[in-house]
Design an enzyme around this catalytic site. Structure first.
Site, short mmCIF file in Angstrom:
data_model
loop_
_atom_site.label_atom_id
_atom_site.label_comp_id
_atom_site.label_asym_id
_atom_site.label_seq_id
_atom_site.Cartn_x
_atom_site.Cartn_y
_atom_site.Cartn_z
N HIS A 157 0.84 -1.20 0.00
CA HIS A 157 0.00 0.00 0.00
C HIS A 157 0.88 1.25 0.00
O HIS A 157 1.87 1.32 0.71
CB HIS A 157 -0.86 0.05 1.27
CG HIS A 157 -1.97 -0.94 1.32
ND1 HIS A 157 -1.79 -2.26 1.70
CD2 HIS A 157 -3.30 -0.80 1.07
CE1 HIS A 157 -2.95 -2.88 1.68
NE2 HIS A 157 -3.89 -2.03 1.30
N ASN A 188 7.91 -3.92 3.81
CA ASN A 188 6.49 -3.63 3.96
C ASN A 188 6.01 -3.87 5.39
O ASN A 188 5.23 -3.08 5.94
CB ASN A 188 5.69 -4.51 2.98
CG ASN A 188 4.21 -4.17 2.96
OD1 ASN A 188 3.82 -3.04 3.22
ND2 ASN A 188 3.39 -5.16 2.64
#
Length: 302
Positions: A157, A188
């Site tokens: 994201h 991440n």
């Protein structure tokens, strides 16, 4: 504020300097002519890179726009958006909680910008109910789940799910692939996640902040994944602006690689992030404020 004219070679590779007709798509997928989507503003010339054209905001026709700062003067909600230029092959996507400049050739966003408020850091919606999905507002070829499967990369994201549990639609839209980049899992779930958590803490502490993040391309040729050849960035940037109290900003550059490091090791001035990426952040700020906040690289200011 000082920048050099040298931009990392990959900036040219992603089409940053390529002038041409860009198309724009709103949250509902409706296309508009460029002239209707943005108004290029030339009153405030970029002081560093000759190919820049300033855009103070995207909605100058909206007379009742929401603006503010600590002294009572009010700034456009779009203060978070980088200065716009004509970029071949890119579409501007406006979602409920964020705006993204999506590169149709690379199948990833070049930047994603959002206004994170204290209220938005809370909410009862769960990401467990969400699934990553194609963004049907952009044309094929586009990133799919199959591109990421067995690729060795997470669907990272840019605008985090954790910033959008306040609204189901906002949360769902963070799982669109137009908000994702191939990102190593160790980054991440590690240092990048730590920064996302820290940003939410800043929003709670100060009331709200403005955030822009996206990929950094450091090589002329880039690795791709999947049938649709989704480009893997060599690094990621994030810039954060707070206008409550004394205006302050800070930038970060994270290599797309493993390892755990202190947050301070990723800190850069916003000026330096601009030099690396070729983007002009927080261009709607008055010159004196922009110069001051973008020149510093001090995490202690927050």
């Amino acid at each position: 504020m000082r920048k050099t004219k040298m931009i990392i070679g990959s900036v040219a590779a992603v089409g940053i300097m390529a002038l041409g007709g860009a198309s724009y798509v709103n949250a509902n997928g409706a296309s508009n002519e460029e002239s209707d989507a943005i108004e290029l503003v030339k009153k405030k010339k970029h002081r560093h890179n000759s190919f820049y054209q300033r855009q103070h905001d995207y909605n100058r026709q909206n007379n009742d726009r929401q603006q503010y700062n600590n002294s009572g003067a009010r700034y456009d909600e779009n203060i978070m958006l980088p200065a716009m230029r004509n970029i071949q092959g890119c579409v501007l996507l406006r979602k409920k909680a964020y705006t993204a400049l999506y590169d149709t050739g690379k199948r990833i966003p070049l930047w994603v910008a959002w206004h994170l408020t204290k209220q938005h850091t809370y909410g009862g919606n769960s990401r467990k109910e969400m699934q990553f999905q194609e963004d049907e507002s952009v044309k094929r070829p586009r990133a799919t789940n199959f591109d990421y499967m067995s690729s060795g990369y997470d669907r990272g994201h840019m605008c985090p799910a954790g910033d959008n549990k306040w609204d189901r639609q906002a949360l769902r839209e963070t799982f669109l692939f137009t908000n994702c980049c191939p990102q190593l899992h160790s980054l991440n779930s590690g240092d990048w996640n730590d920064l996302e958590i820290q940003c939410r803490e800043w929003a709670r502490r100060y009331g709200d902040i403005y955030i822009v993040c996206g990929p950094v391309f450091m090589n002329r040729q880039h690795r791709t994944i999947g049938k649709n050849r989704v480009v893997v960035p060599e690094a990621f940037f994030k810039v954060v602006l707070c206008m409550n109290g004394t205006p302050r900003a800070v930038g970060f550059i994270y290599r797309n690689e493993g390892g755990r490091h202190k947050m301070m090791s990723y800190v850069n001035s916003v000026d330096e992030v601009e030099r690396i990426t070729g983007f002009d952040f927080f261009a709607a700020l008055p010159d004196n404020i922009e110069r001051r906040v973008e020149a510093n690289a001090n995490l202690r200011n927050f």
